[in-house]
Write a protein that holds these residues in place. Structure first.
Motif, PDB file in Angstrom:
ATOM      1  N   LEU A 230       0.825  -1.200   0.000  1.00  0.00           N
ATOM      2  CA  LEU A 230       0.000   0.000   0.000  1.00  0.00           C
ATOM      3  C   LEU A 230       0.865   1.258   0.000  1.00  0.00           C
ATOM      4  O   LEU A 230       0.627   2.194  -0.773  1.00  0.00           O
ATOM      5  CB  LEU A 230      -0.916   0.000   1.214  1.00  0.00           C
ATOM      6  CG  LEU A 230      -1.706   1.287   1.464  1.00  0.00           C
ATOM      7  CD1 LEU A 230      -2.731   1.485   0.381  1.00  0.00           C
ATOM      8  CD2 LEU A 230      -2.364   1.252   2.832  1.00  0.00           C
ATOM      9  N   MET A 231       1.878   1.290   0.859  1.00  0.00           N
ATOM     10  CA  MET A 231       2.771   2.443   0.899  1.00  0.00           C
ATOM     11  C   MET A 231       3.463   2.633  -0.446  1.00  0.00           C
ATOM     12  O   MET A 231       3.532   3.750  -0.979  1.00  0.00           O
ATOM     13  CB  MET A 231       3.796   2.248   2.016  1.00  0.00           C
ATOM     14  CG  MET A 231       4.904   3.295   2.051  1.00  0.00           C
ATOM     15  SD  MET A 231       4.282   4.986   2.225  1.00  0.00           S
ATOM     16  CE  MET A 231       3.656   4.900   3.890  1.00  0.00           C
ATOM     17  N   GLY A 265       9.959   4.134  -0.097  1.00  0.00           N
ATOM     18  CA  GLY A 265       8.880   4.234   0.879  1.00  0.00           C
ATOM     19  C   GLY A 265       8.593   2.906   1.548  1.00  0.00           C
ATOM     20  O   GLY A 265       8.354   2.842   2.760  1.00  0.00           O
ATOM     21  N   ALA A 266       8.632   1.801   0.766  1.00  0.00           N
ATOM     22  CA  ALA A 266       8.416   0.470   1.343  1.00  0.00           C
ATOM     23  C   ALA A 266       9.508   0.131   2.355  1.00  0.00           C
ATOM     24  O   ALA A 266       9.227  -0.394   3.440  1.00  0.00           O
ATOM     25  CB  ALA A 266       8.367  -0.577   0.232  1.00  0.00           C
ATOM     26  N   MET A 271      11.448  -0.395   7.938  1.00  0.00           N
ATOM     27  CA  MET A 271      12.362  -0.066   9.031  1.00  0.00           C
ATOM     28  C   MET A 271      11.587   0.469  10.233  1.00  0.00           C
ATOM     29  O   MET A 271      11.921   0.183  11.387  1.00  0.00           O
ATOM     30  CB  MET A 271      13.383   0.957   8.561  1.00  0.00           C
ATOM     31  CG  MET A 271      14.347   0.408   7.521  1.00  0.00           C
ATOM     32  SD  MET A 271      15.525   1.646   6.935  1.00  0.00           S
ATOM     33  CE  MET A 271      16.453   1.952   8.425  1.00  0.00           C
ATOM     34  N   LEU A 272      10.533   1.235   9.980  1.00  0.00           N
ATOM     35  CA  LEU A 272       9.694   1.725  11.068  1.00  0.00           C
ATOM     36  C   LEU A 272       9.049   0.566  11.817  1.00  0.00           C
ATOM     37  O   LEU A 272       8.856   0.620  13.030  1.00  0.00           O
ATOM     38  CB  LEU A 272       8.614   2.659  10.495  1.00  0.00           C
ATOM     39  CG  LEU A 272       7.742   3.430  11.491  1.00  0.00           C
ATOM     40  CD1 LEU A 272       8.585   4.416  12.286  1.00  0.00           C
ATOM     41  CD2 LEU A 272       6.620   4.165  10.758  1.00  0.00           C
ATOM     42  N   MET A 285       9.305  -8.823  -2.094  1.00  0.00           N
ATOM     43  CA  MET A 285       8.269  -8.998  -3.111  1.00  0.00           C
ATOM     44  C   MET A 285       7.944  -7.683  -3.800  1.00  0.00           C
ATOM     45  O   MET A 285       7.821  -7.617  -5.028  1.00  0.00           O
ATOM     46  CB  MET A 285       7.015  -9.606  -2.470  1.00  0.00           C
ATOM     47  CG  MET A 285       7.216 -11.010  -1.941  1.00  0.00           C
ATOM     48  SD  MET A 285       5.736 -11.709  -1.183  1.00  0.00           S
ATOM     49  CE  MET A 285       4.698 -11.903  -2.629  1.00  0.00           C
ATOM     50  N   VAL A 286       7.807  -6.611  -3.016  1.00  0.00           N
ATOM     51  CA  VAL A 286       7.498  -5.309  -3.598  1.00  0.00           C
ATOM     52  C   VAL A 286       8.634  -4.857  -4.507  1.00  0.00           C
ATOM     53  O   VAL A 286       8.409  -4.344  -5.616  1.00  0.00           O
ATOM     54  CB  VAL A 286       7.231  -4.277  -2.487  1.00  0.00           C
ATOM     55  CG1 VAL A 286       7.229  -2.861  -3.046  1.00  0.00           C
ATOM     56  CG2 VAL A 286       5.900  -4.560  -1.807  1.00  0.00           C
TER      57      VAL A 286
END
Length: 737
Positions: A230-231, A265-266, A271-272, A285-286
């Protein structure tokens, strides 16, 4: 790649591992096969050898047997985010060192009424260490497999300790951010916001998790592939939209920028979330999908999935022990199957509905194989929840977290995100009240294959011949695959519920549950173990729930059983001490009845002076073979039972009070003279059950001992004079005796 992946996945189904030298030899043989026409066999052997060697190294990193149950002083660093529930702090310690022993690389510890523990801190602790061990029941959560998949080599209970070094760096920053989120005004949904932003689900209550399970929306409250995708999709769509509207600089190619920004962004979101194994899998995968979109679309849509699957398993072969691994890759494969190669475009609403319907059908065989509940309301709930969380809640939560340093603005956004979540949870509650989760009975291999084939047929495009046949192939779900005992016999299951008791007795047409397991705060054995086991064994109704007495270790799980199953009657030796909602009736001494040729007789000491003495005793006889269930009676109650004149001779005896020294008196043991003794207890329990003196009395008969700690859930067929079988006897390479 298919051969390599197959070799890596075989590990999940092995009863035992080959020696490391043999695994390395197989991998070497696979390398020699690569230049020949047998190269697929070579890749299979390479994958198999690497997976077995990696698993053996993880097993070798477990706590040494001689340290099991010992208390040691050790020092190590806290990794991840500690969890706090019911006054218990649970956390993982890494690279712990002790002067007296070599310890596993990673351990999972619990500290009862302990002080606050933060990620990244270094502690010196006195810990009672335990080798990895879990309860083994029909279709229950396999804790030992989960621990090995996380490469956790020991568990333990902290007795005391002190902080040696404060946290610093990213772990300290993540923990501080969690505290900010949990302290935010989010209309009671701060715990859910922490789950969405940081992947920390400890702030969600047991009722929240139950609701998410009933509606099939658990994946929305943990940072999974969906959130990472989504991100990445939002950032990719932002650049693509700017380019489409003419707002992107003409000199900059928009596609490489969109893919790069989406992957960045992914990774940032990962990391967050602490970059745990599921998050790493999602990032891989992304990244591959974005690379395929940028440069390699001519290779087809299945290649990125195969590459991602191979890379994930090569990096961590033990990922196949985790249910999330199978569900995530199966979900991606289903989406490719549903949307790949279709003629024409669907509207977004049609696409979302088709995706949820396809997921409900396609994941059904996977859920059945993993022994997970099937949510009947999942398509409807996800149709609403997926866009609600993905488009509204997650962006608000992330933006609010980013803007927390700005006075009032970040808090206001988190308040809006919490309000949106509260509204969603209320809606999910309405949906779940009508359509709770459903756990089908355990299917045979052939029945499961029919269901899987039926699901595949239903997912094919409309117009494919024989597609409607898929509905008929799903019929095994509605049948009763579990064979019932014939008339005159009874099937007996002593479930593995730790320091407690739960025994299922089933005749051809009736079912009785003797005790319901313990409950510790929000951890309810009735809900977590007994109820799923009954459903897996195709028990949909209890004719009688007999609670020996009101102690928590015997009656704690009763409420969950009554809520989850139809229970016609509840009897107990302490009916007045149980919650009124159970509607328990007193155990009547001398009462007897027959079900399908099996005879049941009750006894209770009328002059009992405490809860244990008031236990309701049950004698079961089938075709001349007898079983005596004794609850927690002590030696005084045993003398009263002997004086009652009741014929106590039994082939099978459930050891009174889990083998306590205050029970199993010599006179009682001689009067019963069992051929076999069943012991239900918890490993390393604080009471020292069973006591060595009691074991010596049974050994002098001699009587064969069956222990749930050593054998897991025990099954026997009363009326056949056969042997008892423990589920732990079914070999799995990660299970230890």
């Amino acid at each position: 790649m298919v051969a390599l992946i197959a070799g890596l996945l075989v590990l999940r189904f092995l009863p035992a591992l080959p020696p490391v030298w043999l695994a390395c030899l197989l991998a070497l043989a696979g390398l020699l096969c690569l230049p020949s026409r047998a190269y697929p066999c070579g890749f299979f052997l390479i994958g198999f050898g690497w997976a077995c060697a990696s698993a053996q190294w993880a097993l070798d990193d477990r706590l040494a047997p001689e340290l099991d149950g010992r208390t040691l002083w050790l020092e190590g660093q806290v990794v991840g985010l500690p969890e706090v529930s019911d006054g218990v702090v649970r956390f993982q310690l890494q690279h712990a060192a002790s002067r007296r022993a070599v310890l596993p690389t990673r351990m999972r510890l619990a500290w009862y009424d302990g002080p606050p523990v933060r990620g990244g801190e270094t502690w010196r602790l006195a810990v009672r260490l335990k080798r990895p061990h879990g309860l083994v029941n029909p279709h229950s959560f396999d804790y030992e497999a989960w621990l090995l998949g996380q490469r956790i080599g020991a568990t333990g209970t902290v007795k005391s300790g002190r902080r040696v070094e404060a946290a610093a760096g990213p772990p300290a920053w993540r923990d501080a951010l969690r505290q900010r989120l949990l302290g935010s005004d989010a209309l009671g949904r701060a715990g859910a916001l922490a789950a969405l932003v940081l992947g920390d689900g400890s702030g969600l209550s047991a009722a929240d998790w139950r609701l998410l399970q009933d509606t099939g929306t658990i994946h929305l409250m943990v940072i999974s592939g969906q959130h990472i995708a989504l991100m990445a999709g939002l950032l990719y769509g932002l650049v693509a939209g700017l380019a489409r509207w003419g707002c992107w600089p003409r000199g900059w190619p928009w596609l490489p920028a969109a893919c790069s920004l989406a992957f960045a962004g992914a990774l940032g979101y990962g990391m967050l979330a602490g970059f745990e194994v599921p998050v790493r899998r999602a990032c891989v995968m992304v990244g591959l999908v974005l690379l395929w979109r940028w440069r390699f679309r001519q290779l087809g849509v299945w290649l990125p999935l195969l590459v991602a699957l191979a890379l994930v398993l090569l990096v961590e072969p033990l990922a196949s022990l985790q249910a999330g691994f199978w569900l995530s890759f199966a979900a991606v494969g289903l989406l490719i199957l549903i949307f790949g190669g279709r003629l024409g475009a669907w509207s977004w609403w049609h696409s979302l509905g088709r995706a949820q319907w396809g997921m409900a059908i396609g994941l059904l065989p996977v859920l059945l194989a993993l022994g997970l509940p099937v949510s009947s309301s999942a398509p409807l709930a996800n149709l609403i929840a997926v866009p609600w969380v993905g488009i509204l809640v997650v962006p608000l939560a992330l933006l609010g977290t980013l803007l927390l340093p700005v006075p009032w603005l970040g808090s206001a956004l988190l308040w809006l995100a919490g309000g949106a979540l509260e509204l969603l949870f209320r809606l999910l509650t309405l949906i779940a009240s009508g359509l709770p989760a459903w756990l089908p009975s355990t299917l045979s291999v052939w029945s499961w294959l029919l269901v899987a084939l039926g699901a595949l047929l239903l997912l094919l495009p409309a117009g494919v011949p024989m597609r409607s046949l898929g509905w008929f192939l799903l019929l095994p779900l509605l049948c009763s695959p579990q064979p019932r005992p014939p008339a005159g016999q009874a099937e007996v299951w002593v479930l593995d519920v730790g320091q407690g008791l739960a025994v299922l007795l089933r005749t051809r047409e009736h079912a009785l549950l003797y005790d319901a397991g313990p409950r510790f705060g929000e951890f309810d054995m009735g809900e977590r173990v007994v109820l799923p086991s009954l459903r897996a064994l195709d028990v949909r109704r209890l004719d009688l729930m007999l609670l020996s007495h009101a102690d928590n270790d015997h009656a704690g799980g009763a409420q969950a059983i009554v809520q989850g199953l139809s229970v016609r009657q509840v009897w107990s030796g302490e009916a007045g001490a149980l919650p009124a909602s159970l509607g328990a009736e007193p155990c009547e001494s001398g009462r007897n009845w027959q079900w399908d040729g099996v005879r049941f007789t009750l006894w209770r000491w009328a002059r009992a002076g405490d809860s244990n003495q008031a236990s309701c005793v049950l004698l079961v006889e089938a075709a001349g073979e007898r079983l005596l269930l004794t609850g927690d009676i002590d030696s005084n109650a045993e003398r009263a039972l002997l004086a009652s004149g009741m014929n106590l001779r039994a082939d099978w005896l459930l050891a009174p009070h889990h083998g306590s020294r205050s029970s199993s008196s010599s006179a009682f043991v001689r009067a019963v003279a069992p051929s076999a003794v069943l012991i239900s207890r918890g490993r390393h329990n604080a009471f020292g059950h069973p006591h060595p003196i009691v074991l010596a009395r049974y050994g002098a008969l001699p009587a064969k001992l069956h222990d749930t700690v050593e054998q897991g859930a025990l099954r026997l067929r009363l009326g056949t004079f056969g042997e008892a079988r423990g589920l732990r006897d079914e070999r799995r390479f990660w299970r230890q005796k």
